[in-house]
Design an enzyme around this catalytic site. Structure first.
Site, PDB file in Angstrom:
ATOM      1  N   THR A  19       0.761  -1.251   0.067  1.00 43.84           N
ATOM      2  CA  THR A  19       0.169  -0.124  -0.051  1.00 43.84           C
ATOM      3  C   THR A  19       0.728   1.418   0.084  1.00 43.84           C
ATOM      4  O   THR A  19       1.043   1.898   1.227  1.00 43.84           O
ATOM      5  CB  THR A  19      -1.021  -0.044   1.128  1.00 43.84           C
ATOM      6  OG1 THR A  19      -1.681  -1.429   1.093  1.00 43.84           O
ATOM      7  CG2 THR A  19      -2.060   1.062   1.072  1.00 43.84           C
ATOM      8  N   HIS A  20       1.513   1.390  -1.129  1.00 43.10           N
ATOM      9  CA  HIS A  20       2.496   2.548  -1.444  1.00 43.10           C
ATOM     10  C   HIS A  20       1.816   3.844  -2.350  1.00 43.10           C
ATOM     11  O   HIS A  20       1.980   4.871  -2.061  1.00 43.10           O
ATOM     12  CB  HIS A  20       3.904   2.146  -1.872  1.00 43.10           C
ATOM     13  CG  HIS A  20       4.712   1.841  -0.773  1.00 43.10           C
ATOM     14  ND1 HIS A  20       5.862   2.699  -0.662  1.00 43.10           N
ATOM     15  CD2 HIS A  20       4.878   0.858  -0.031  1.00 43.10           C
ATOM     16  CE1 HIS A  20       6.554   2.210   0.336  1.00 43.10           C
ATOM     17  NE2 HIS A  20       5.952   0.882   0.859  1.00 43.10           N
ATOM     18  N   ASP A 115       7.906   8.346  -4.278  1.00 38.35           N
ATOM     19  CA  ASP A 115       7.988   7.553  -3.155  1.00 38.35           C
ATOM     20  C   ASP A 115       9.367   7.664  -2.805  1.00 38.35           C
ATOM     21  O   ASP A 115      10.518   7.651  -3.756  1.00 38.35           O
ATOM     22  CB  ASP A 115       7.635   6.196  -3.687  1.00 38.35           C
ATOM     23  CG  ASP A 115       7.399   5.405  -2.227  1.00 38.35           C
ATOM     24  OD1 ASP A 115       8.270   5.257  -1.512  1.00 38.35           O
ATOM     25  OD2 ASP A 115       6.439   4.719  -1.972  1.00 38.35           O
ATOM     26  N   SER A 300     -10.839 -10.231   6.976  1.00 39.76           N
ATOM     27  CA  SER A 300     -10.630  -9.875   5.638  1.00 39.76           C
ATOM     28  C   SER A 300      -9.552 -11.058   5.324  1.00 39.76           C
ATOM     29  O   SER A 300      -8.504 -10.731   5.509  1.00 39.76           O
ATOM     30  CB  SER A 300     -10.049  -8.464   5.435  1.00 39.76           C
ATOM     31  OG  SER A 300      -9.563  -8.207   4.144  1.00 39.76           O
ATOM     32  N   TRP A 326     -12.361  -8.654   1.190  1.00 40.73           N
ATOM     33  CA  TRP A 326     -11.954  -7.453   1.281  1.00 40.73           C
ATOM     34  C   TRP A 326     -12.912  -6.695   2.072  1.00 40.73           C
ATOM     35  O   TRP A 326     -14.085  -6.943   1.946  1.00 40.73           O
ATOM     36  CB  TRP A 326     -11.532  -6.877  -0.203  1.00 40.73           C
ATOM     37  CG  TRP A 326     -10.976  -5.474  -0.086  1.00 40.73           C
ATOM     38  CD1 TRP A 326     -11.559  -4.227  -0.343  1.00 40.73           C
ATOM     39  CD2 TRP A 326      -9.601  -5.260   0.159  1.00 40.73           C
ATOM     40  NE1 TRP A 326     -10.624  -3.223  -0.271  1.00 40.73           N
ATOM     41  CE2 TRP A 326      -9.498  -3.750   0.189  1.00 40.73           C
ATOM     42  CE3 TRP A 326      -8.458  -5.737   0.356  1.00 40.73           C
ATOM     43  CZ2 TRP A 326      -8.047  -2.951   0.060  1.00 40.73           C
ATOM     44  CZ3 TRP A 326      -7.375  -5.217   0.531  1.00 40.73           C
ATOM     45  CH2 TRP A 326      -7.133  -3.955   0.336  1.00 40.73           C
ATOM     46  N   ALA A 327     -12.340  -5.938   3.014  1.00 40.03           N
ATOM     47  CA  ALA A 327     -13.298  -5.132   3.872  1.00 40.03           C
ATOM     48  C   ALA A 327     -13.040  -3.626   3.833  1.00 40.03           C
ATOM     49  O   ALA A 327     -12.043  -3.234   3.564  1.00 40.03           O
ATOM     50  CB  ALA A 327     -13.065  -5.528   5.444  1.00 40.03           C
ATOM     51  N   GLN A 329     -11.742  -1.373   5.331  1.00 41.52           N
ATOM     52  CA  GLN A 329     -11.236  -1.453   6.717  1.00 41.52           C
ATOM     53  C   GLN A 329     -11.335  -0.058   7.670  1.00 41.52           C
ATOM     54  O   GLN A 329     -11.533  -0.148   8.879  1.00 41.52           O
ATOM     55  CB  GLN A 329      -9.634  -1.570   6.553  1.00 41.52           C
ATOM     56  CG  GLN A 329      -8.780  -1.756   7.778  1.00 41.52           C
ATOM     57  CD  GLN A 329      -7.518  -2.412   7.586  1.00 41.52           C
ATOM     58  OE1 GLN A 329      -7.252  -3.438   7.301  1.00 41.52           O
ATOM     59  NE2 GLN A 329      -6.359  -1.678   8.038  1.00 41.52           N
ATOM     60  N   SER A 349      -2.137   0.562   8.334  1.00 44.80           N
ATOM     61  CA  SER A 349      -2.991   0.007   9.403  1.00 44.80           C
ATOM     62  C   SER A 349      -2.863   0.429  10.821  1.00 44.80           C
ATOM     63  O   SER A 349      -3.867   0.729  11.436  1.00 44.80           O
ATOM     64  CB  SER A 349      -2.827  -1.737   9.323  1.00 44.80           C
ATOM     65  OG  SER A 349      -3.230  -2.172   8.385  1.00 44.80           O
ATOM     66  N   GLU A 352      -4.548   3.835  10.557  1.00 45.12           N
ATOM     67  CA  GLU A 352      -6.118   3.614  10.764  1.00 45.12           C
ATOM     68  C   GLU A 352      -6.480   3.067  11.915  1.00 45.12           C
ATOM     69  O   GLU A 352      -7.566   3.281  12.394  1.00 45.12           O
ATOM     70  CB  GLU A 352      -6.656   2.645   9.561  1.00 45.12           C
ATOM     71  CG  GLU A 352      -6.397   3.177   8.143  1.00 45.12           C
ATOM     72  CD  GLU A 352      -6.359   2.335   7.038  1.00 45.12           C
ATOM     73  OE1 GLU A 352      -6.872   1.056   7.243  1.00 45.12           O
ATOM     74  OE2 GLU A 352      -5.932   2.768   6.125  1.00 45.12           O
TER      75      GLU A 352
HETATM   76  N1  UDP Z   1      -7.275  -3.022   3.318  1.00 49.03           N
HETATM   77  C1  UDP Z   1      -8.624  -2.604   3.144  1.00 49.03           C
HETATM   78  N2  UDP Z   1      -9.474  -3.645   3.388  1.00 49.03           N
HETATM   79  C2  UDP Z   1      -8.951  -5.145   3.392  1.00 49.03           C
HETATM   80  C3  UDP Z   1      -7.570  -5.261   3.609  1.00 49.03           C
HETATM   81  C4  UDP Z   1      -6.860  -3.918   3.559  1.00 49.03           C
HETATM   82  O1  UDP Z   1      -9.235  -1.483   2.995  1.00 49.03           O
HETATM   83  O2  UDP Z   1      -9.774  -5.949   3.445  1.00 49.03           O
HETATM   84  C5  UDP Z   1      -6.521  -1.612   3.191  1.00 49.03           C
HETATM   85  C6  UDP Z   1      -5.999  -0.760   4.769  1.00 49.03           C
HETATM   86  O3  UDP Z   1      -7.441  -0.122   4.954  1.00 49.03           O
HETATM   87  C7  UDP Z   1      -4.932  -0.387   4.388  1.00 49.03           C
HETATM   88  C8  UDP Z   1      -4.081  -1.132   3.348  1.00 49.03           C
HETATM   89  O4  UDP Z   1      -5.279  -1.761   2.859  1.00 49.03           O
HETATM   90  O5  UDP Z   1      -5.214   0.973   4.039  1.00 49.03           O
HETATM   91  C9  UDP Z   1      -3.090  -1.962   4.145  1.00 49.03           C
HETATM   92  O6  UDP Z   1      -1.856  -0.961   4.090  1.00 49.03           O
HETATM   93  P1  UDP Z   1      -0.949  -1.420   5.069  1.00 49.03           P
HETATM   94  O7  UDP Z   1       0.284  -0.297   5.099  1.00 49.03           O
HETATM   95  O8  UDP Z   1      -1.482  -1.817   6.592  1.00 49.03           O
HETATM   96  O9  UDP Z   1      -0.285  -2.960   4.415  1.00 49.03           O
HETATM   97  P2  UDP Z   1       0.397  -3.494   3.170  1.00 49.03           P
HETATM   98  O10 UDP Z   1      -0.908  -3.604   2.368  1.00 49.03           O
HETATM   99  O11 UDP Z   1       1.236  -2.148   2.605  1.00 49.03           O
HETATM  100  O12 UDP Z   1       0.689  -4.431   3.439  1.00 49.03           O
END
Ligand code: UDP
Length: 450
Positions: A19-20, A115, A300, A326-327, A329, A349, A352
Site C-alpha cells: 500500500t504505497h 516515493d 478480511s 476485502w473489507a 477497513q 493499518s 487507521e
Molecule cells: N485494506 C482494506 N481492506 C482490506 C484489507 C486492507 O481496505 O480488507 C487496506 C487498509 O485499510 C490499509 C491497506 O489496505 O489502508 C493496507 O495497508 P498497510 O500499510 O497496512 O499494509 P500493506 O498493504 O502495505 O501490506
C-alpha cells in the site's frame, strides 16, 4: 480540459507494491486541490494504476511504466520476486515514461515527486534541473533506521545477535536488532530493495523536502532528529484524516451492517494488509483461538477460506464470525463494535487503528512491520506483539483476552484515544501537519521551470 490547460506540470513516480501508491495518490490529490493551474502526471505500473487510480480525476492523469517482468512471467508465490524485477527496470522505465509524458502533453516538467524509496529521484531531478520532493509513506522511525543504516551496521555488524538493543541511537534503547527491516543488518543486504534503501539516506538530503504520512506528536523525538538531518522534513499526515477522497465506501459484503449487530468494543477484526497471508499453521492457530474464546470476528481473508481454514471452522463459527475477501477497513475500525485489530503491523493499518482508537495485536512479516509492532507495543503502548513473533493458539488467546477483557486493554484503548486526539489536532488549521502542508504548497507553487 484542466489537465492540459495547466501552467505547471508535476511528475509523480509511485512505488507500485504494497500500500504505497494509495497514500502517494492521496497526497497528490491534496496538493492538487491546493495548487491551482497545476497538472500532475502519476506514473506507476499498469497493475498498480488499475487497482488504485480512480477514473475521474480532474488534474491528475495516470501513465503506465514497464513492470520489468520477463515475457510470460507467472507469479509463483514469492512476494519479493516482482519487486526485484521492477527494481532492475528502474530508473530507465521511469525515464522512458517521462519522455512519453512530455511528448504527449507538450509540457516540460517543473517539479518531481516520488516515493522516498526512489533514491534515484535525486539524479532524475538534477538531470531535469527541477526540485524533488520525496514522500516517505511509512513511519518516521522506519525512515530513521534506514537513513542511519551505515551507523547501525557499524555497531551491530551483519547477522549479529538479534536481541541486542539499539542503545547507541538516542530514543531507540527499547528497539532490538530483531525489529529492524530485513536486509538492514541481516538477510541479503545486497538484494535490490535493501541496496536501494541503503542509498536513500544520502539521496534524500538532496531533496527540496522529505514529507511523511505521520504527525509530529506521534514520535516527536525521532521527528526532531530527522529535522536535523534533512533541510525540510515535513510530517503532513495522517492522510486518512485529511484525505480529499470522496469515493463512496464499497461494502458489497455488508460488513458494516454485520458490525452493527454487535456490542461495543467486542469484535475482533483481522486483516494482514494487501499482500500477506499468514502460513497455514498460523491461520489454524488463530481459528482455534477464536473458536475457544467465542469472540465475534470479522476477517478480511483473500483466497478461499474453505481450503485455508480448519475443516468445519466456518460452519461451527457461522453465528459468530464473518469472512470477506476485502473489507472497508477504515470504516470497520471506526465502527464502535470493533474491539481489537489483529494485523501485520503495516503503516497504513497502524494509522487507521489510531483513527478508530482500536488497540492492535501485531504479527509482523517483513519491511517495517517488525519495527512498527515493537513501537506499538513498547513506545506507544497501544497494542501487543506476540511471543516468538508468530501466531499460536495460546498466544492469540492471551492477547485477545488481554485487550478485550482486561483493565490493561482499557488502558491501551485510552492511550490510543490520546493519539487520535493528537492526530486530529495536527490536521486542524494551525496544527503541525496543516502548517507543514502549507510549507510544502509554497515550495511547489513558487517553483517554475527555468
Ligand atoms: N485494506 C482494506 N481492506 C482490506 C484489507 C486492507 O481496505 O480488507 C487496506 C487498509 O485499510 C490499509 C491497506 O489496505 O489502508 C493496507 O495497508 P498497510 O500499510 O497496512 O499494509 P500493506 O498493504 O502495505 O501490506
Amino acid at each position: 480540459e484542466s489537465y492540459r490547460n495547466a501552467s505547471k506540470h508535476i511528475v509523480v513516480l509511485a512505488f507500485p507494491f504494497g500500500t504505497h501508491a494509495v497514500p502517494l495518490l492521496n497526497f497528490v490529490r491534496q496538493l492538487s486541490d491546493a495548487c491551482p493551474h497545476t497538472m500532475f502526471s502519476f506514473l506507476s505500473t499498469q497493475q498498480s494504476n488499475n487497482s488504485t487510480f480512480p477514473k475521474n480525476l480532474d488534474k491528475i492523469k495516470s501513465f503506465n511504466v514497464w513492470d520489468g517482468l520477463p515475457k510470460g512471467y507467472t507469479f509463483r508465490g514469492n512476494l519479493h520476486e516482482p519487486v526485484d524485477y521492477f527494481l532492475k527496470a528502474v530508473p530507465r522505465n521511469f525515464m522512458k515514461a517521462i519522455d512519453v509524458v512530455v511528448f504527449e502533453t507538450g509540457k516540460p516538467i517543473d517539479f518531481l515527486i516520488t516515493d522516498a524509496f526512489y533514491a534515484f529521484g535525486a539524479d532524475i531531478a538534477d538531470e531535469l534541473n527541477i526540485p524533488w520532493v520525496a514522500l516517505w509513506t511509512a513511519s518516521p522511525r522506519a525512515l530513521f533506521v534506514h537513513v542511519n543504516s551505515d551507523i547501525i551496521r557499524h555497531y551491530v555488524g551483519i547477522n549479529g545477535p538479534k536481541d541486542k538493543p539499539l542503545h547507541f541511537l538516542p530514543h531507540f534503547s527499547s528497539i532490538r536488532v530483531a525489529d529492524l527491516p530485513n536486509g538492514l543488518t541481516s538477510g541479503d543486504i545486497d538484494a535490490p530493495m535493501p541496496a536501494l534503501l541503503n542509498k536513500m539516506g544520502v539521496s534524500l538530503s538532496r531533496a527540496a523536502a522529505v514529507a511523511t504520512n505521520s504527525y509530529e506528536d506521534l514520535d516527536n523525538t525521532v521527528v526532531n532528529m530527522l529535522k536535523l538531518r534533512f533541510s525540510t522534513f515535513l510530517n503532513v499526515g495522517p492522510f486518512n484524516l485529511v484525505s480529499v477522497s470522496s469515493s463512496t465506501v464499497d461494502d458489497s459484503h455488508g460488513t458494516l451492517d454485520w458490525m452493527s449487530k454487535h456490542e461495543a468494543a467486542s469484535v475482533v477484526y483481522i486483516s494482514f494488509g494487501s499482500v500477506i497471508t499468514p502460513p497455514p499453521h498460523e491461520l489454524h492457530a488463530l481459528c482455534e483461538a477464536l473458536e475457544e474464546c467465542e469472540f465475534p470476528y470479522l476477517w478480511s481473508l483473500r483466497g478461499s477460506p474453505e481450503k485455508q481454514l480448519p475443516l468445519g471452522f466456518l460452519e461451527r463459527t457461522s453465528s459468530k464470525g464473518k469472512i470477506v475477501p476485502w473489507a472497508p477497513q477504515q470504516k470497520i475500525l471506526e465502527h464502535p463494535s470493533v474491539g481489537v485489530f489483529v494485523s501485520h503491523g503495516g503503516w497504513n493499518s497502524v494509522l487507521e487503528s489510531i483513527n478508530g482508537c482500536v488497540p492492535m495485536i501485531c504479527r509482523p512479516f517483513f519491511g517495517d512491520q517488525q519495527l512498527n509492532t515493537r513501537t506499538v507495543e513498547v513506545v506507544w503502548g497501544f497494542g501487543l506483539g506476540l511471543e516468538g513473533g508468530t501466531l499460536t493458539k495460546e498466544g492469540a488467546k492471551k492477547a485477545m483476552k488481554l485487550i478485550l477483557c482486561s483493565q490493561e486493554g482499557k488502558k491501551m484503548r485510552e492511550k490510543i484515544r490520546v493519539q487520535k486526539e493528537l492526530a486530529c489536532k495536527a490536521v486542524k488549521p494551525n496544527g503541525s501537519s496543516n502548517e507543514n502542508f502549507k510549507t510544502l504548497v509554497k515550495l511547489v507553487s513558487n517553483t517554475y521551470h527555468q
